[in-house]
Scaffold this motif. Structure first.
Motif, PDB file in Angstrom:
ATOM      1  N   ARG A  30      41.280  29.510  45.145  1.00  0.00           N
ATOM      2  CA  ARG A  30      42.581  30.023  44.715  1.00  0.00           C
ATOM      3  C   ARG A  30      43.223  29.098  43.686  1.00  0.00           C
ATOM      4  O   ARG A  30      43.850  29.561  42.730  1.00  0.00           O
ATOM      5  CB  ARG A  30      43.496  30.233  45.914  1.00  0.00           C
ATOM      6  N   ALA A  31      43.075  27.798  43.856  1.00  0.00           N
ATOM      7  CA  ALA A  31      43.629  26.851  42.882  1.00  0.00           C
ATOM      8  C   ALA A  31      42.933  27.015  41.534  1.00  0.00           C
ATOM      9  O   ALA A  31      43.596  27.067  40.488  1.00  0.00           O
ATOM     10  CB  ALA A  31      43.476  25.424  43.397  1.00  0.00           C
ATOM     11  N   ALA A  77      40.937  27.747  49.602  1.00  0.00           N
ATOM     12  CA  ALA A  77      42.011  27.107  48.843  1.00  0.00           C
ATOM     13  C   ALA A  77      41.534  26.567  47.496  1.00  0.00           C
ATOM     14  O   ALA A  77      42.214  26.795  46.479  1.00  0.00           O
ATOM     15  CB  ALA A  77      42.665  26.002  49.660  1.00  0.00           C
ATOM     16  N   PRO A  78      40.401  25.878  47.416  1.00  0.00           N
ATOM     17  CA  PRO A  78      39.956  25.420  46.096  1.00  0.00           C
ATOM     18  C   PRO A  78      39.688  26.581  45.132  1.00  0.00           C
ATOM     19  O   PRO A  78      40.007  26.494  43.950  1.00  0.00           O
ATOM     20  CB  PRO A  78      38.672  24.640  46.396  1.00  0.00           C
ATOM     21  N   TRP A 126      46.111  21.200  52.313  1.00  0.00           N
ATOM     22  CA  TRP A 126      45.722  22.542  51.860  1.00  0.00           C
ATOM     23  C   TRP A 126      44.260  22.604  51.445  1.00  0.00           C
ATOM     24  O   TRP A 126      43.650  23.674  51.478  1.00  0.00           O
ATOM     25  CB  TRP A 126      46.601  22.999  50.706  1.00  0.00           C
ATOM     26  N   THR A 171      43.964  30.301  39.888  1.00  0.00           N
ATOM     27  CA  THR A 171      45.310  30.228  39.308  1.00  0.00           C
ATOM     28  C   THR A 171      45.262  29.608  37.921  1.00  0.00           C
ATOM     29  O   THR A 171      45.868  30.119  36.967  1.00  0.00           O
ATOM     30  CB  THR A 171      46.246  29.420  40.228  1.00  0.00           C
TER      31      THR A 171
END
Length: 155
Positions: A80-81, A77-78, A71, A84
């Motif tokens: 979104r992480a 992606a980083p 991912w 979060t």
């Protein structure tokens, strides 16, 4: 990130063992054959069964990497992480100030936006979900949640 069933099974088994250990210290109810430990022990038993099934299935399936972090290569992606984690931290700050319902709605809406849910749908689902969780915890389970403006209007 993908985890193998062997890794997940071992984690679930470890969690079940920790839950069983923590529940074993809970007091019993005088005059009854069950106490505060009953539900956690049953939950631990269910988790242990699931962990065992995952582990045995993985061993039978053969070798597979324990963890694959594919991912990380996906665009965004980083971000979104990190977003979060930032939203969860924002909830921790906002809940005492705004109350559970508003803080949870804001957090859920932000999470929905990260996974590209339409804004109108995300706002509606976030608000309804926060209200249902609040009512479930406050009325059914009698668990106090942070109070704010909206909670003053609810039962």
């Amino acid at each position: 990130m993908r985890f193998s069933d062997l890794f997940l099974g071992l984690v679930v088994l470890g969690g079940a063992a920790l839950l069983f250990w923590a529940a074993s210290g809970l007091p019993s109810v005088p005059g009854q054959s069950y106490g505060a430990d009953t539900f956690p022990v049953l939950t631990a038993a269910g988790l242990a069964a699931c962990g065992f099934i995952l582990t045995v299935g993985a061993v039978r399936a053969g070798p597979f990497p324990l963890v694959e972090a594919t991912w990380v290569r996906e665009p965004g992606a980083p971000f979104r992480a990190g977003a979060t984690i930032a939203l969860v931290l924002a909830y921790l700050v906002l809940a005492p100030l705004l109350g559970f319902v508003l803080a949870a709605t804001i957090t859920l809406f932000g999470l929905f936006m990260l996974v590209r849910v339409r804004p109108v749908t995300g706002a509606a689902v976030a608000a309804v979900t926060a209200l249902i969780i609040h009512l479930s915890f406050s009325l059914l389970l009698r668990v106090p949640l942070p109070r704010g403006l909206v909670e003053g209007l609810l039962p």
